[in-house]
Motif scaffolding. Structure first.
Motif, PDB file in Angstrom:
ATOM      1  N   SER A 102      14.245  -6.984  20.515  1.00  0.00           N
ATOM      2  CA  SER A 102      14.231  -7.380  19.113  1.00  0.00           C
ATOM      3  C   SER A 102      15.531  -6.991  18.446  1.00  0.00           C
ATOM      4  CB  SER A 102      13.063  -6.706  18.382  1.00  0.00           C
ATOM      5  OG  SER A 102      11.842  -7.097  18.939  1.00  0.00           O
ATOM      6  N   SER A 104      18.106  -5.694  15.723  1.00  0.00           N
ATOM      7  CA  SER A 104      18.034  -4.622  14.748  1.00  0.00           C
ATOM      8  C   SER A 104      17.827  -5.216  13.364  1.00  0.00           C
ATOM      9  CB  SER A 104      19.337  -3.816  14.779  1.00  0.00           C
ATOM     10  OG  SER A 104      19.348  -2.842  13.773  1.00  0.00           O
ATOM     11  N   GLY A 106      15.192  -6.787  12.523  1.00  0.00           N
ATOM     12  CA  GLY A 106      14.433  -8.017  12.629  1.00  0.00           C
ATOM     13  C   GLY A 106      13.188  -8.016  11.758  1.00  0.00           C
ATOM     14  N   SER A 107      12.690  -6.843  11.370  1.00  0.00           N
ATOM     15  CA  SER A 107      11.500  -6.774  10.541  1.00  0.00           C
ATOM     16  C   SER A 107      11.820  -6.941   9.067  1.00  0.00           C
ATOM     17  CB  SER A 107      10.789  -5.427  10.765  1.00  0.00           C
ATOM     18  OG  SER A 107      11.643  -4.349  10.426  1.00  0.00           O
ATOM     19  N   VAL A 108      13.104  -6.983   8.719  1.00  0.00           N
ATOM     20  CA  VAL A 108      13.534  -7.167   7.323  1.00  0.00           C
ATOM     21  C   VAL A 108      13.855  -8.634   7.107  1.00  0.00           C
ATOM     22  CG1 VAL A 108      15.185  -6.480   5.541  1.00  0.00           C
ATOM     23  CG2 VAL A 108      14.454  -4.821   7.265  1.00  0.00           C
ATOM     24  N   THR A 175      22.084  -5.234   6.277  1.00  0.00           N
ATOM     25  CA  THR A 175      20.820  -4.988   5.587  1.00  0.00           C
ATOM     26  C   THR A 175      21.119  -4.374   4.222  1.00  0.00           C
ATOM     27  OG1 THR A 175      19.641  -4.667   7.665  1.00  0.00           O
ATOM     28  CG2 THR A 175      18.598  -3.790   5.679  1.00  0.00           C
TER      29      THR A 175
END
Length: 242
Positions: A102, A104, A106-108, A175
């Motif tokens: 995944s 870095s 990726g959840s944002v 980010t």
């Protein structure tokens, strides 16, 4: 006298008959040569028999293939009468993971155009003919978001629009916490004495990476050399976060 002779002849005949009978009996009761199998007996194995009754060899199981685990066992009598047994394991159980890891951050979620603020961090500076204007993209979404790639940048005036080329720099994922900013740079070539093809933009139209909604900023850099047909123009845009 004559009676005595007859008796002697009878006795001799009897002796001769007895002798003949004894000879016949001796011949009938003599020992025979060779082997004899009696009724109901079991014949011995012929020479060269490799395995007696129940003499099959035990199998040691099968070997699995393709990464799966296989096992097996078998038993039986060897020709010598010993019991054989064996087992084997057909390889180890494989494991795999899905292709790639995944990314870095990726959840944002990606920053949306409606959640960004657009402003000049530097409206134009530098010495010489090539100058730099820096645009700040500020996260106003109320939560963290990511920016990755190149923005779309058009220089526009009332009668002309020039879509700027991108550099060959490798972008990086940025980010942004709520309220944080990331910059990108517009490099532009100002006219020198003798340049006849010039273009004076009034507006910069900016489209954030992976978005379709644009935002307009007023242009403060003055005239630029128009190279909209050049392969390697002196005016171009870099990635976010460079």
């Amino acid at each position: 006298m004559s009676n005595r002779r007859r008796n002697l002849r009878k006795a001799a005949a009897a002796l001769t008959g007895a002798a003949a009978l004894m000879a016949l009996l001796t011949a009938c009761n003599g020992t025979a040569t060779g082997s004899v199998t009696s009724d109901g007996g079991t014949a011995a194995p012929a020479a060269g028999d490799a395995t007696g009754n129940g003499g099959s060899t035990g199998s040691g199981g099968s070997t699995g293939s393709g990464g799966s685990t296989g096992s097996g066992s078998g038993s039986g009598s060897t020709p010598a009468g010993n019991t054989g047994s064996g087992s084997s394991t057909g390889g180890s159980t494989g494991s795999s993971t899905s292709g790639g890891s995944s990314a870095s951050g990726g959840s944002v979620a990606a920053c949306q155009a409606s959640g960004l603020g657009y402003s000049w961090a530097d409206s134009g500076s530098g010495t010489g003919q090539q100058k730099h204007a820096v645009v700040a993209l500020t996260n106003k979404s109320g939560h963290s978001c990511t920016l990755y790639g190149f923005p779309g940048v058009d220089l526009v005036n009332s009668g002309q629009q020039w879509s700027l080329q991108r550099t060959n720099a490798t972008p990086k994922r940025v980010t942004l916490a709520n309220g944080a900013s990331a910059n990108f740079t517009i490099t532009f070539l100002v006219p020198a004495q003798g340049d006849s093809t010039t273009f004076t933009p009034t507006t910069v139209v900016i489209t954030a990476p992976d978005q379709r909604t644009s935002y307009d900023l007023p242009w403060h850099g003055g005239a630029v050399v128009l190279q909209d047909g050049a392969t390697h123009p002196g005016t171009y845009v870099g990635p976010v976060g460079e």
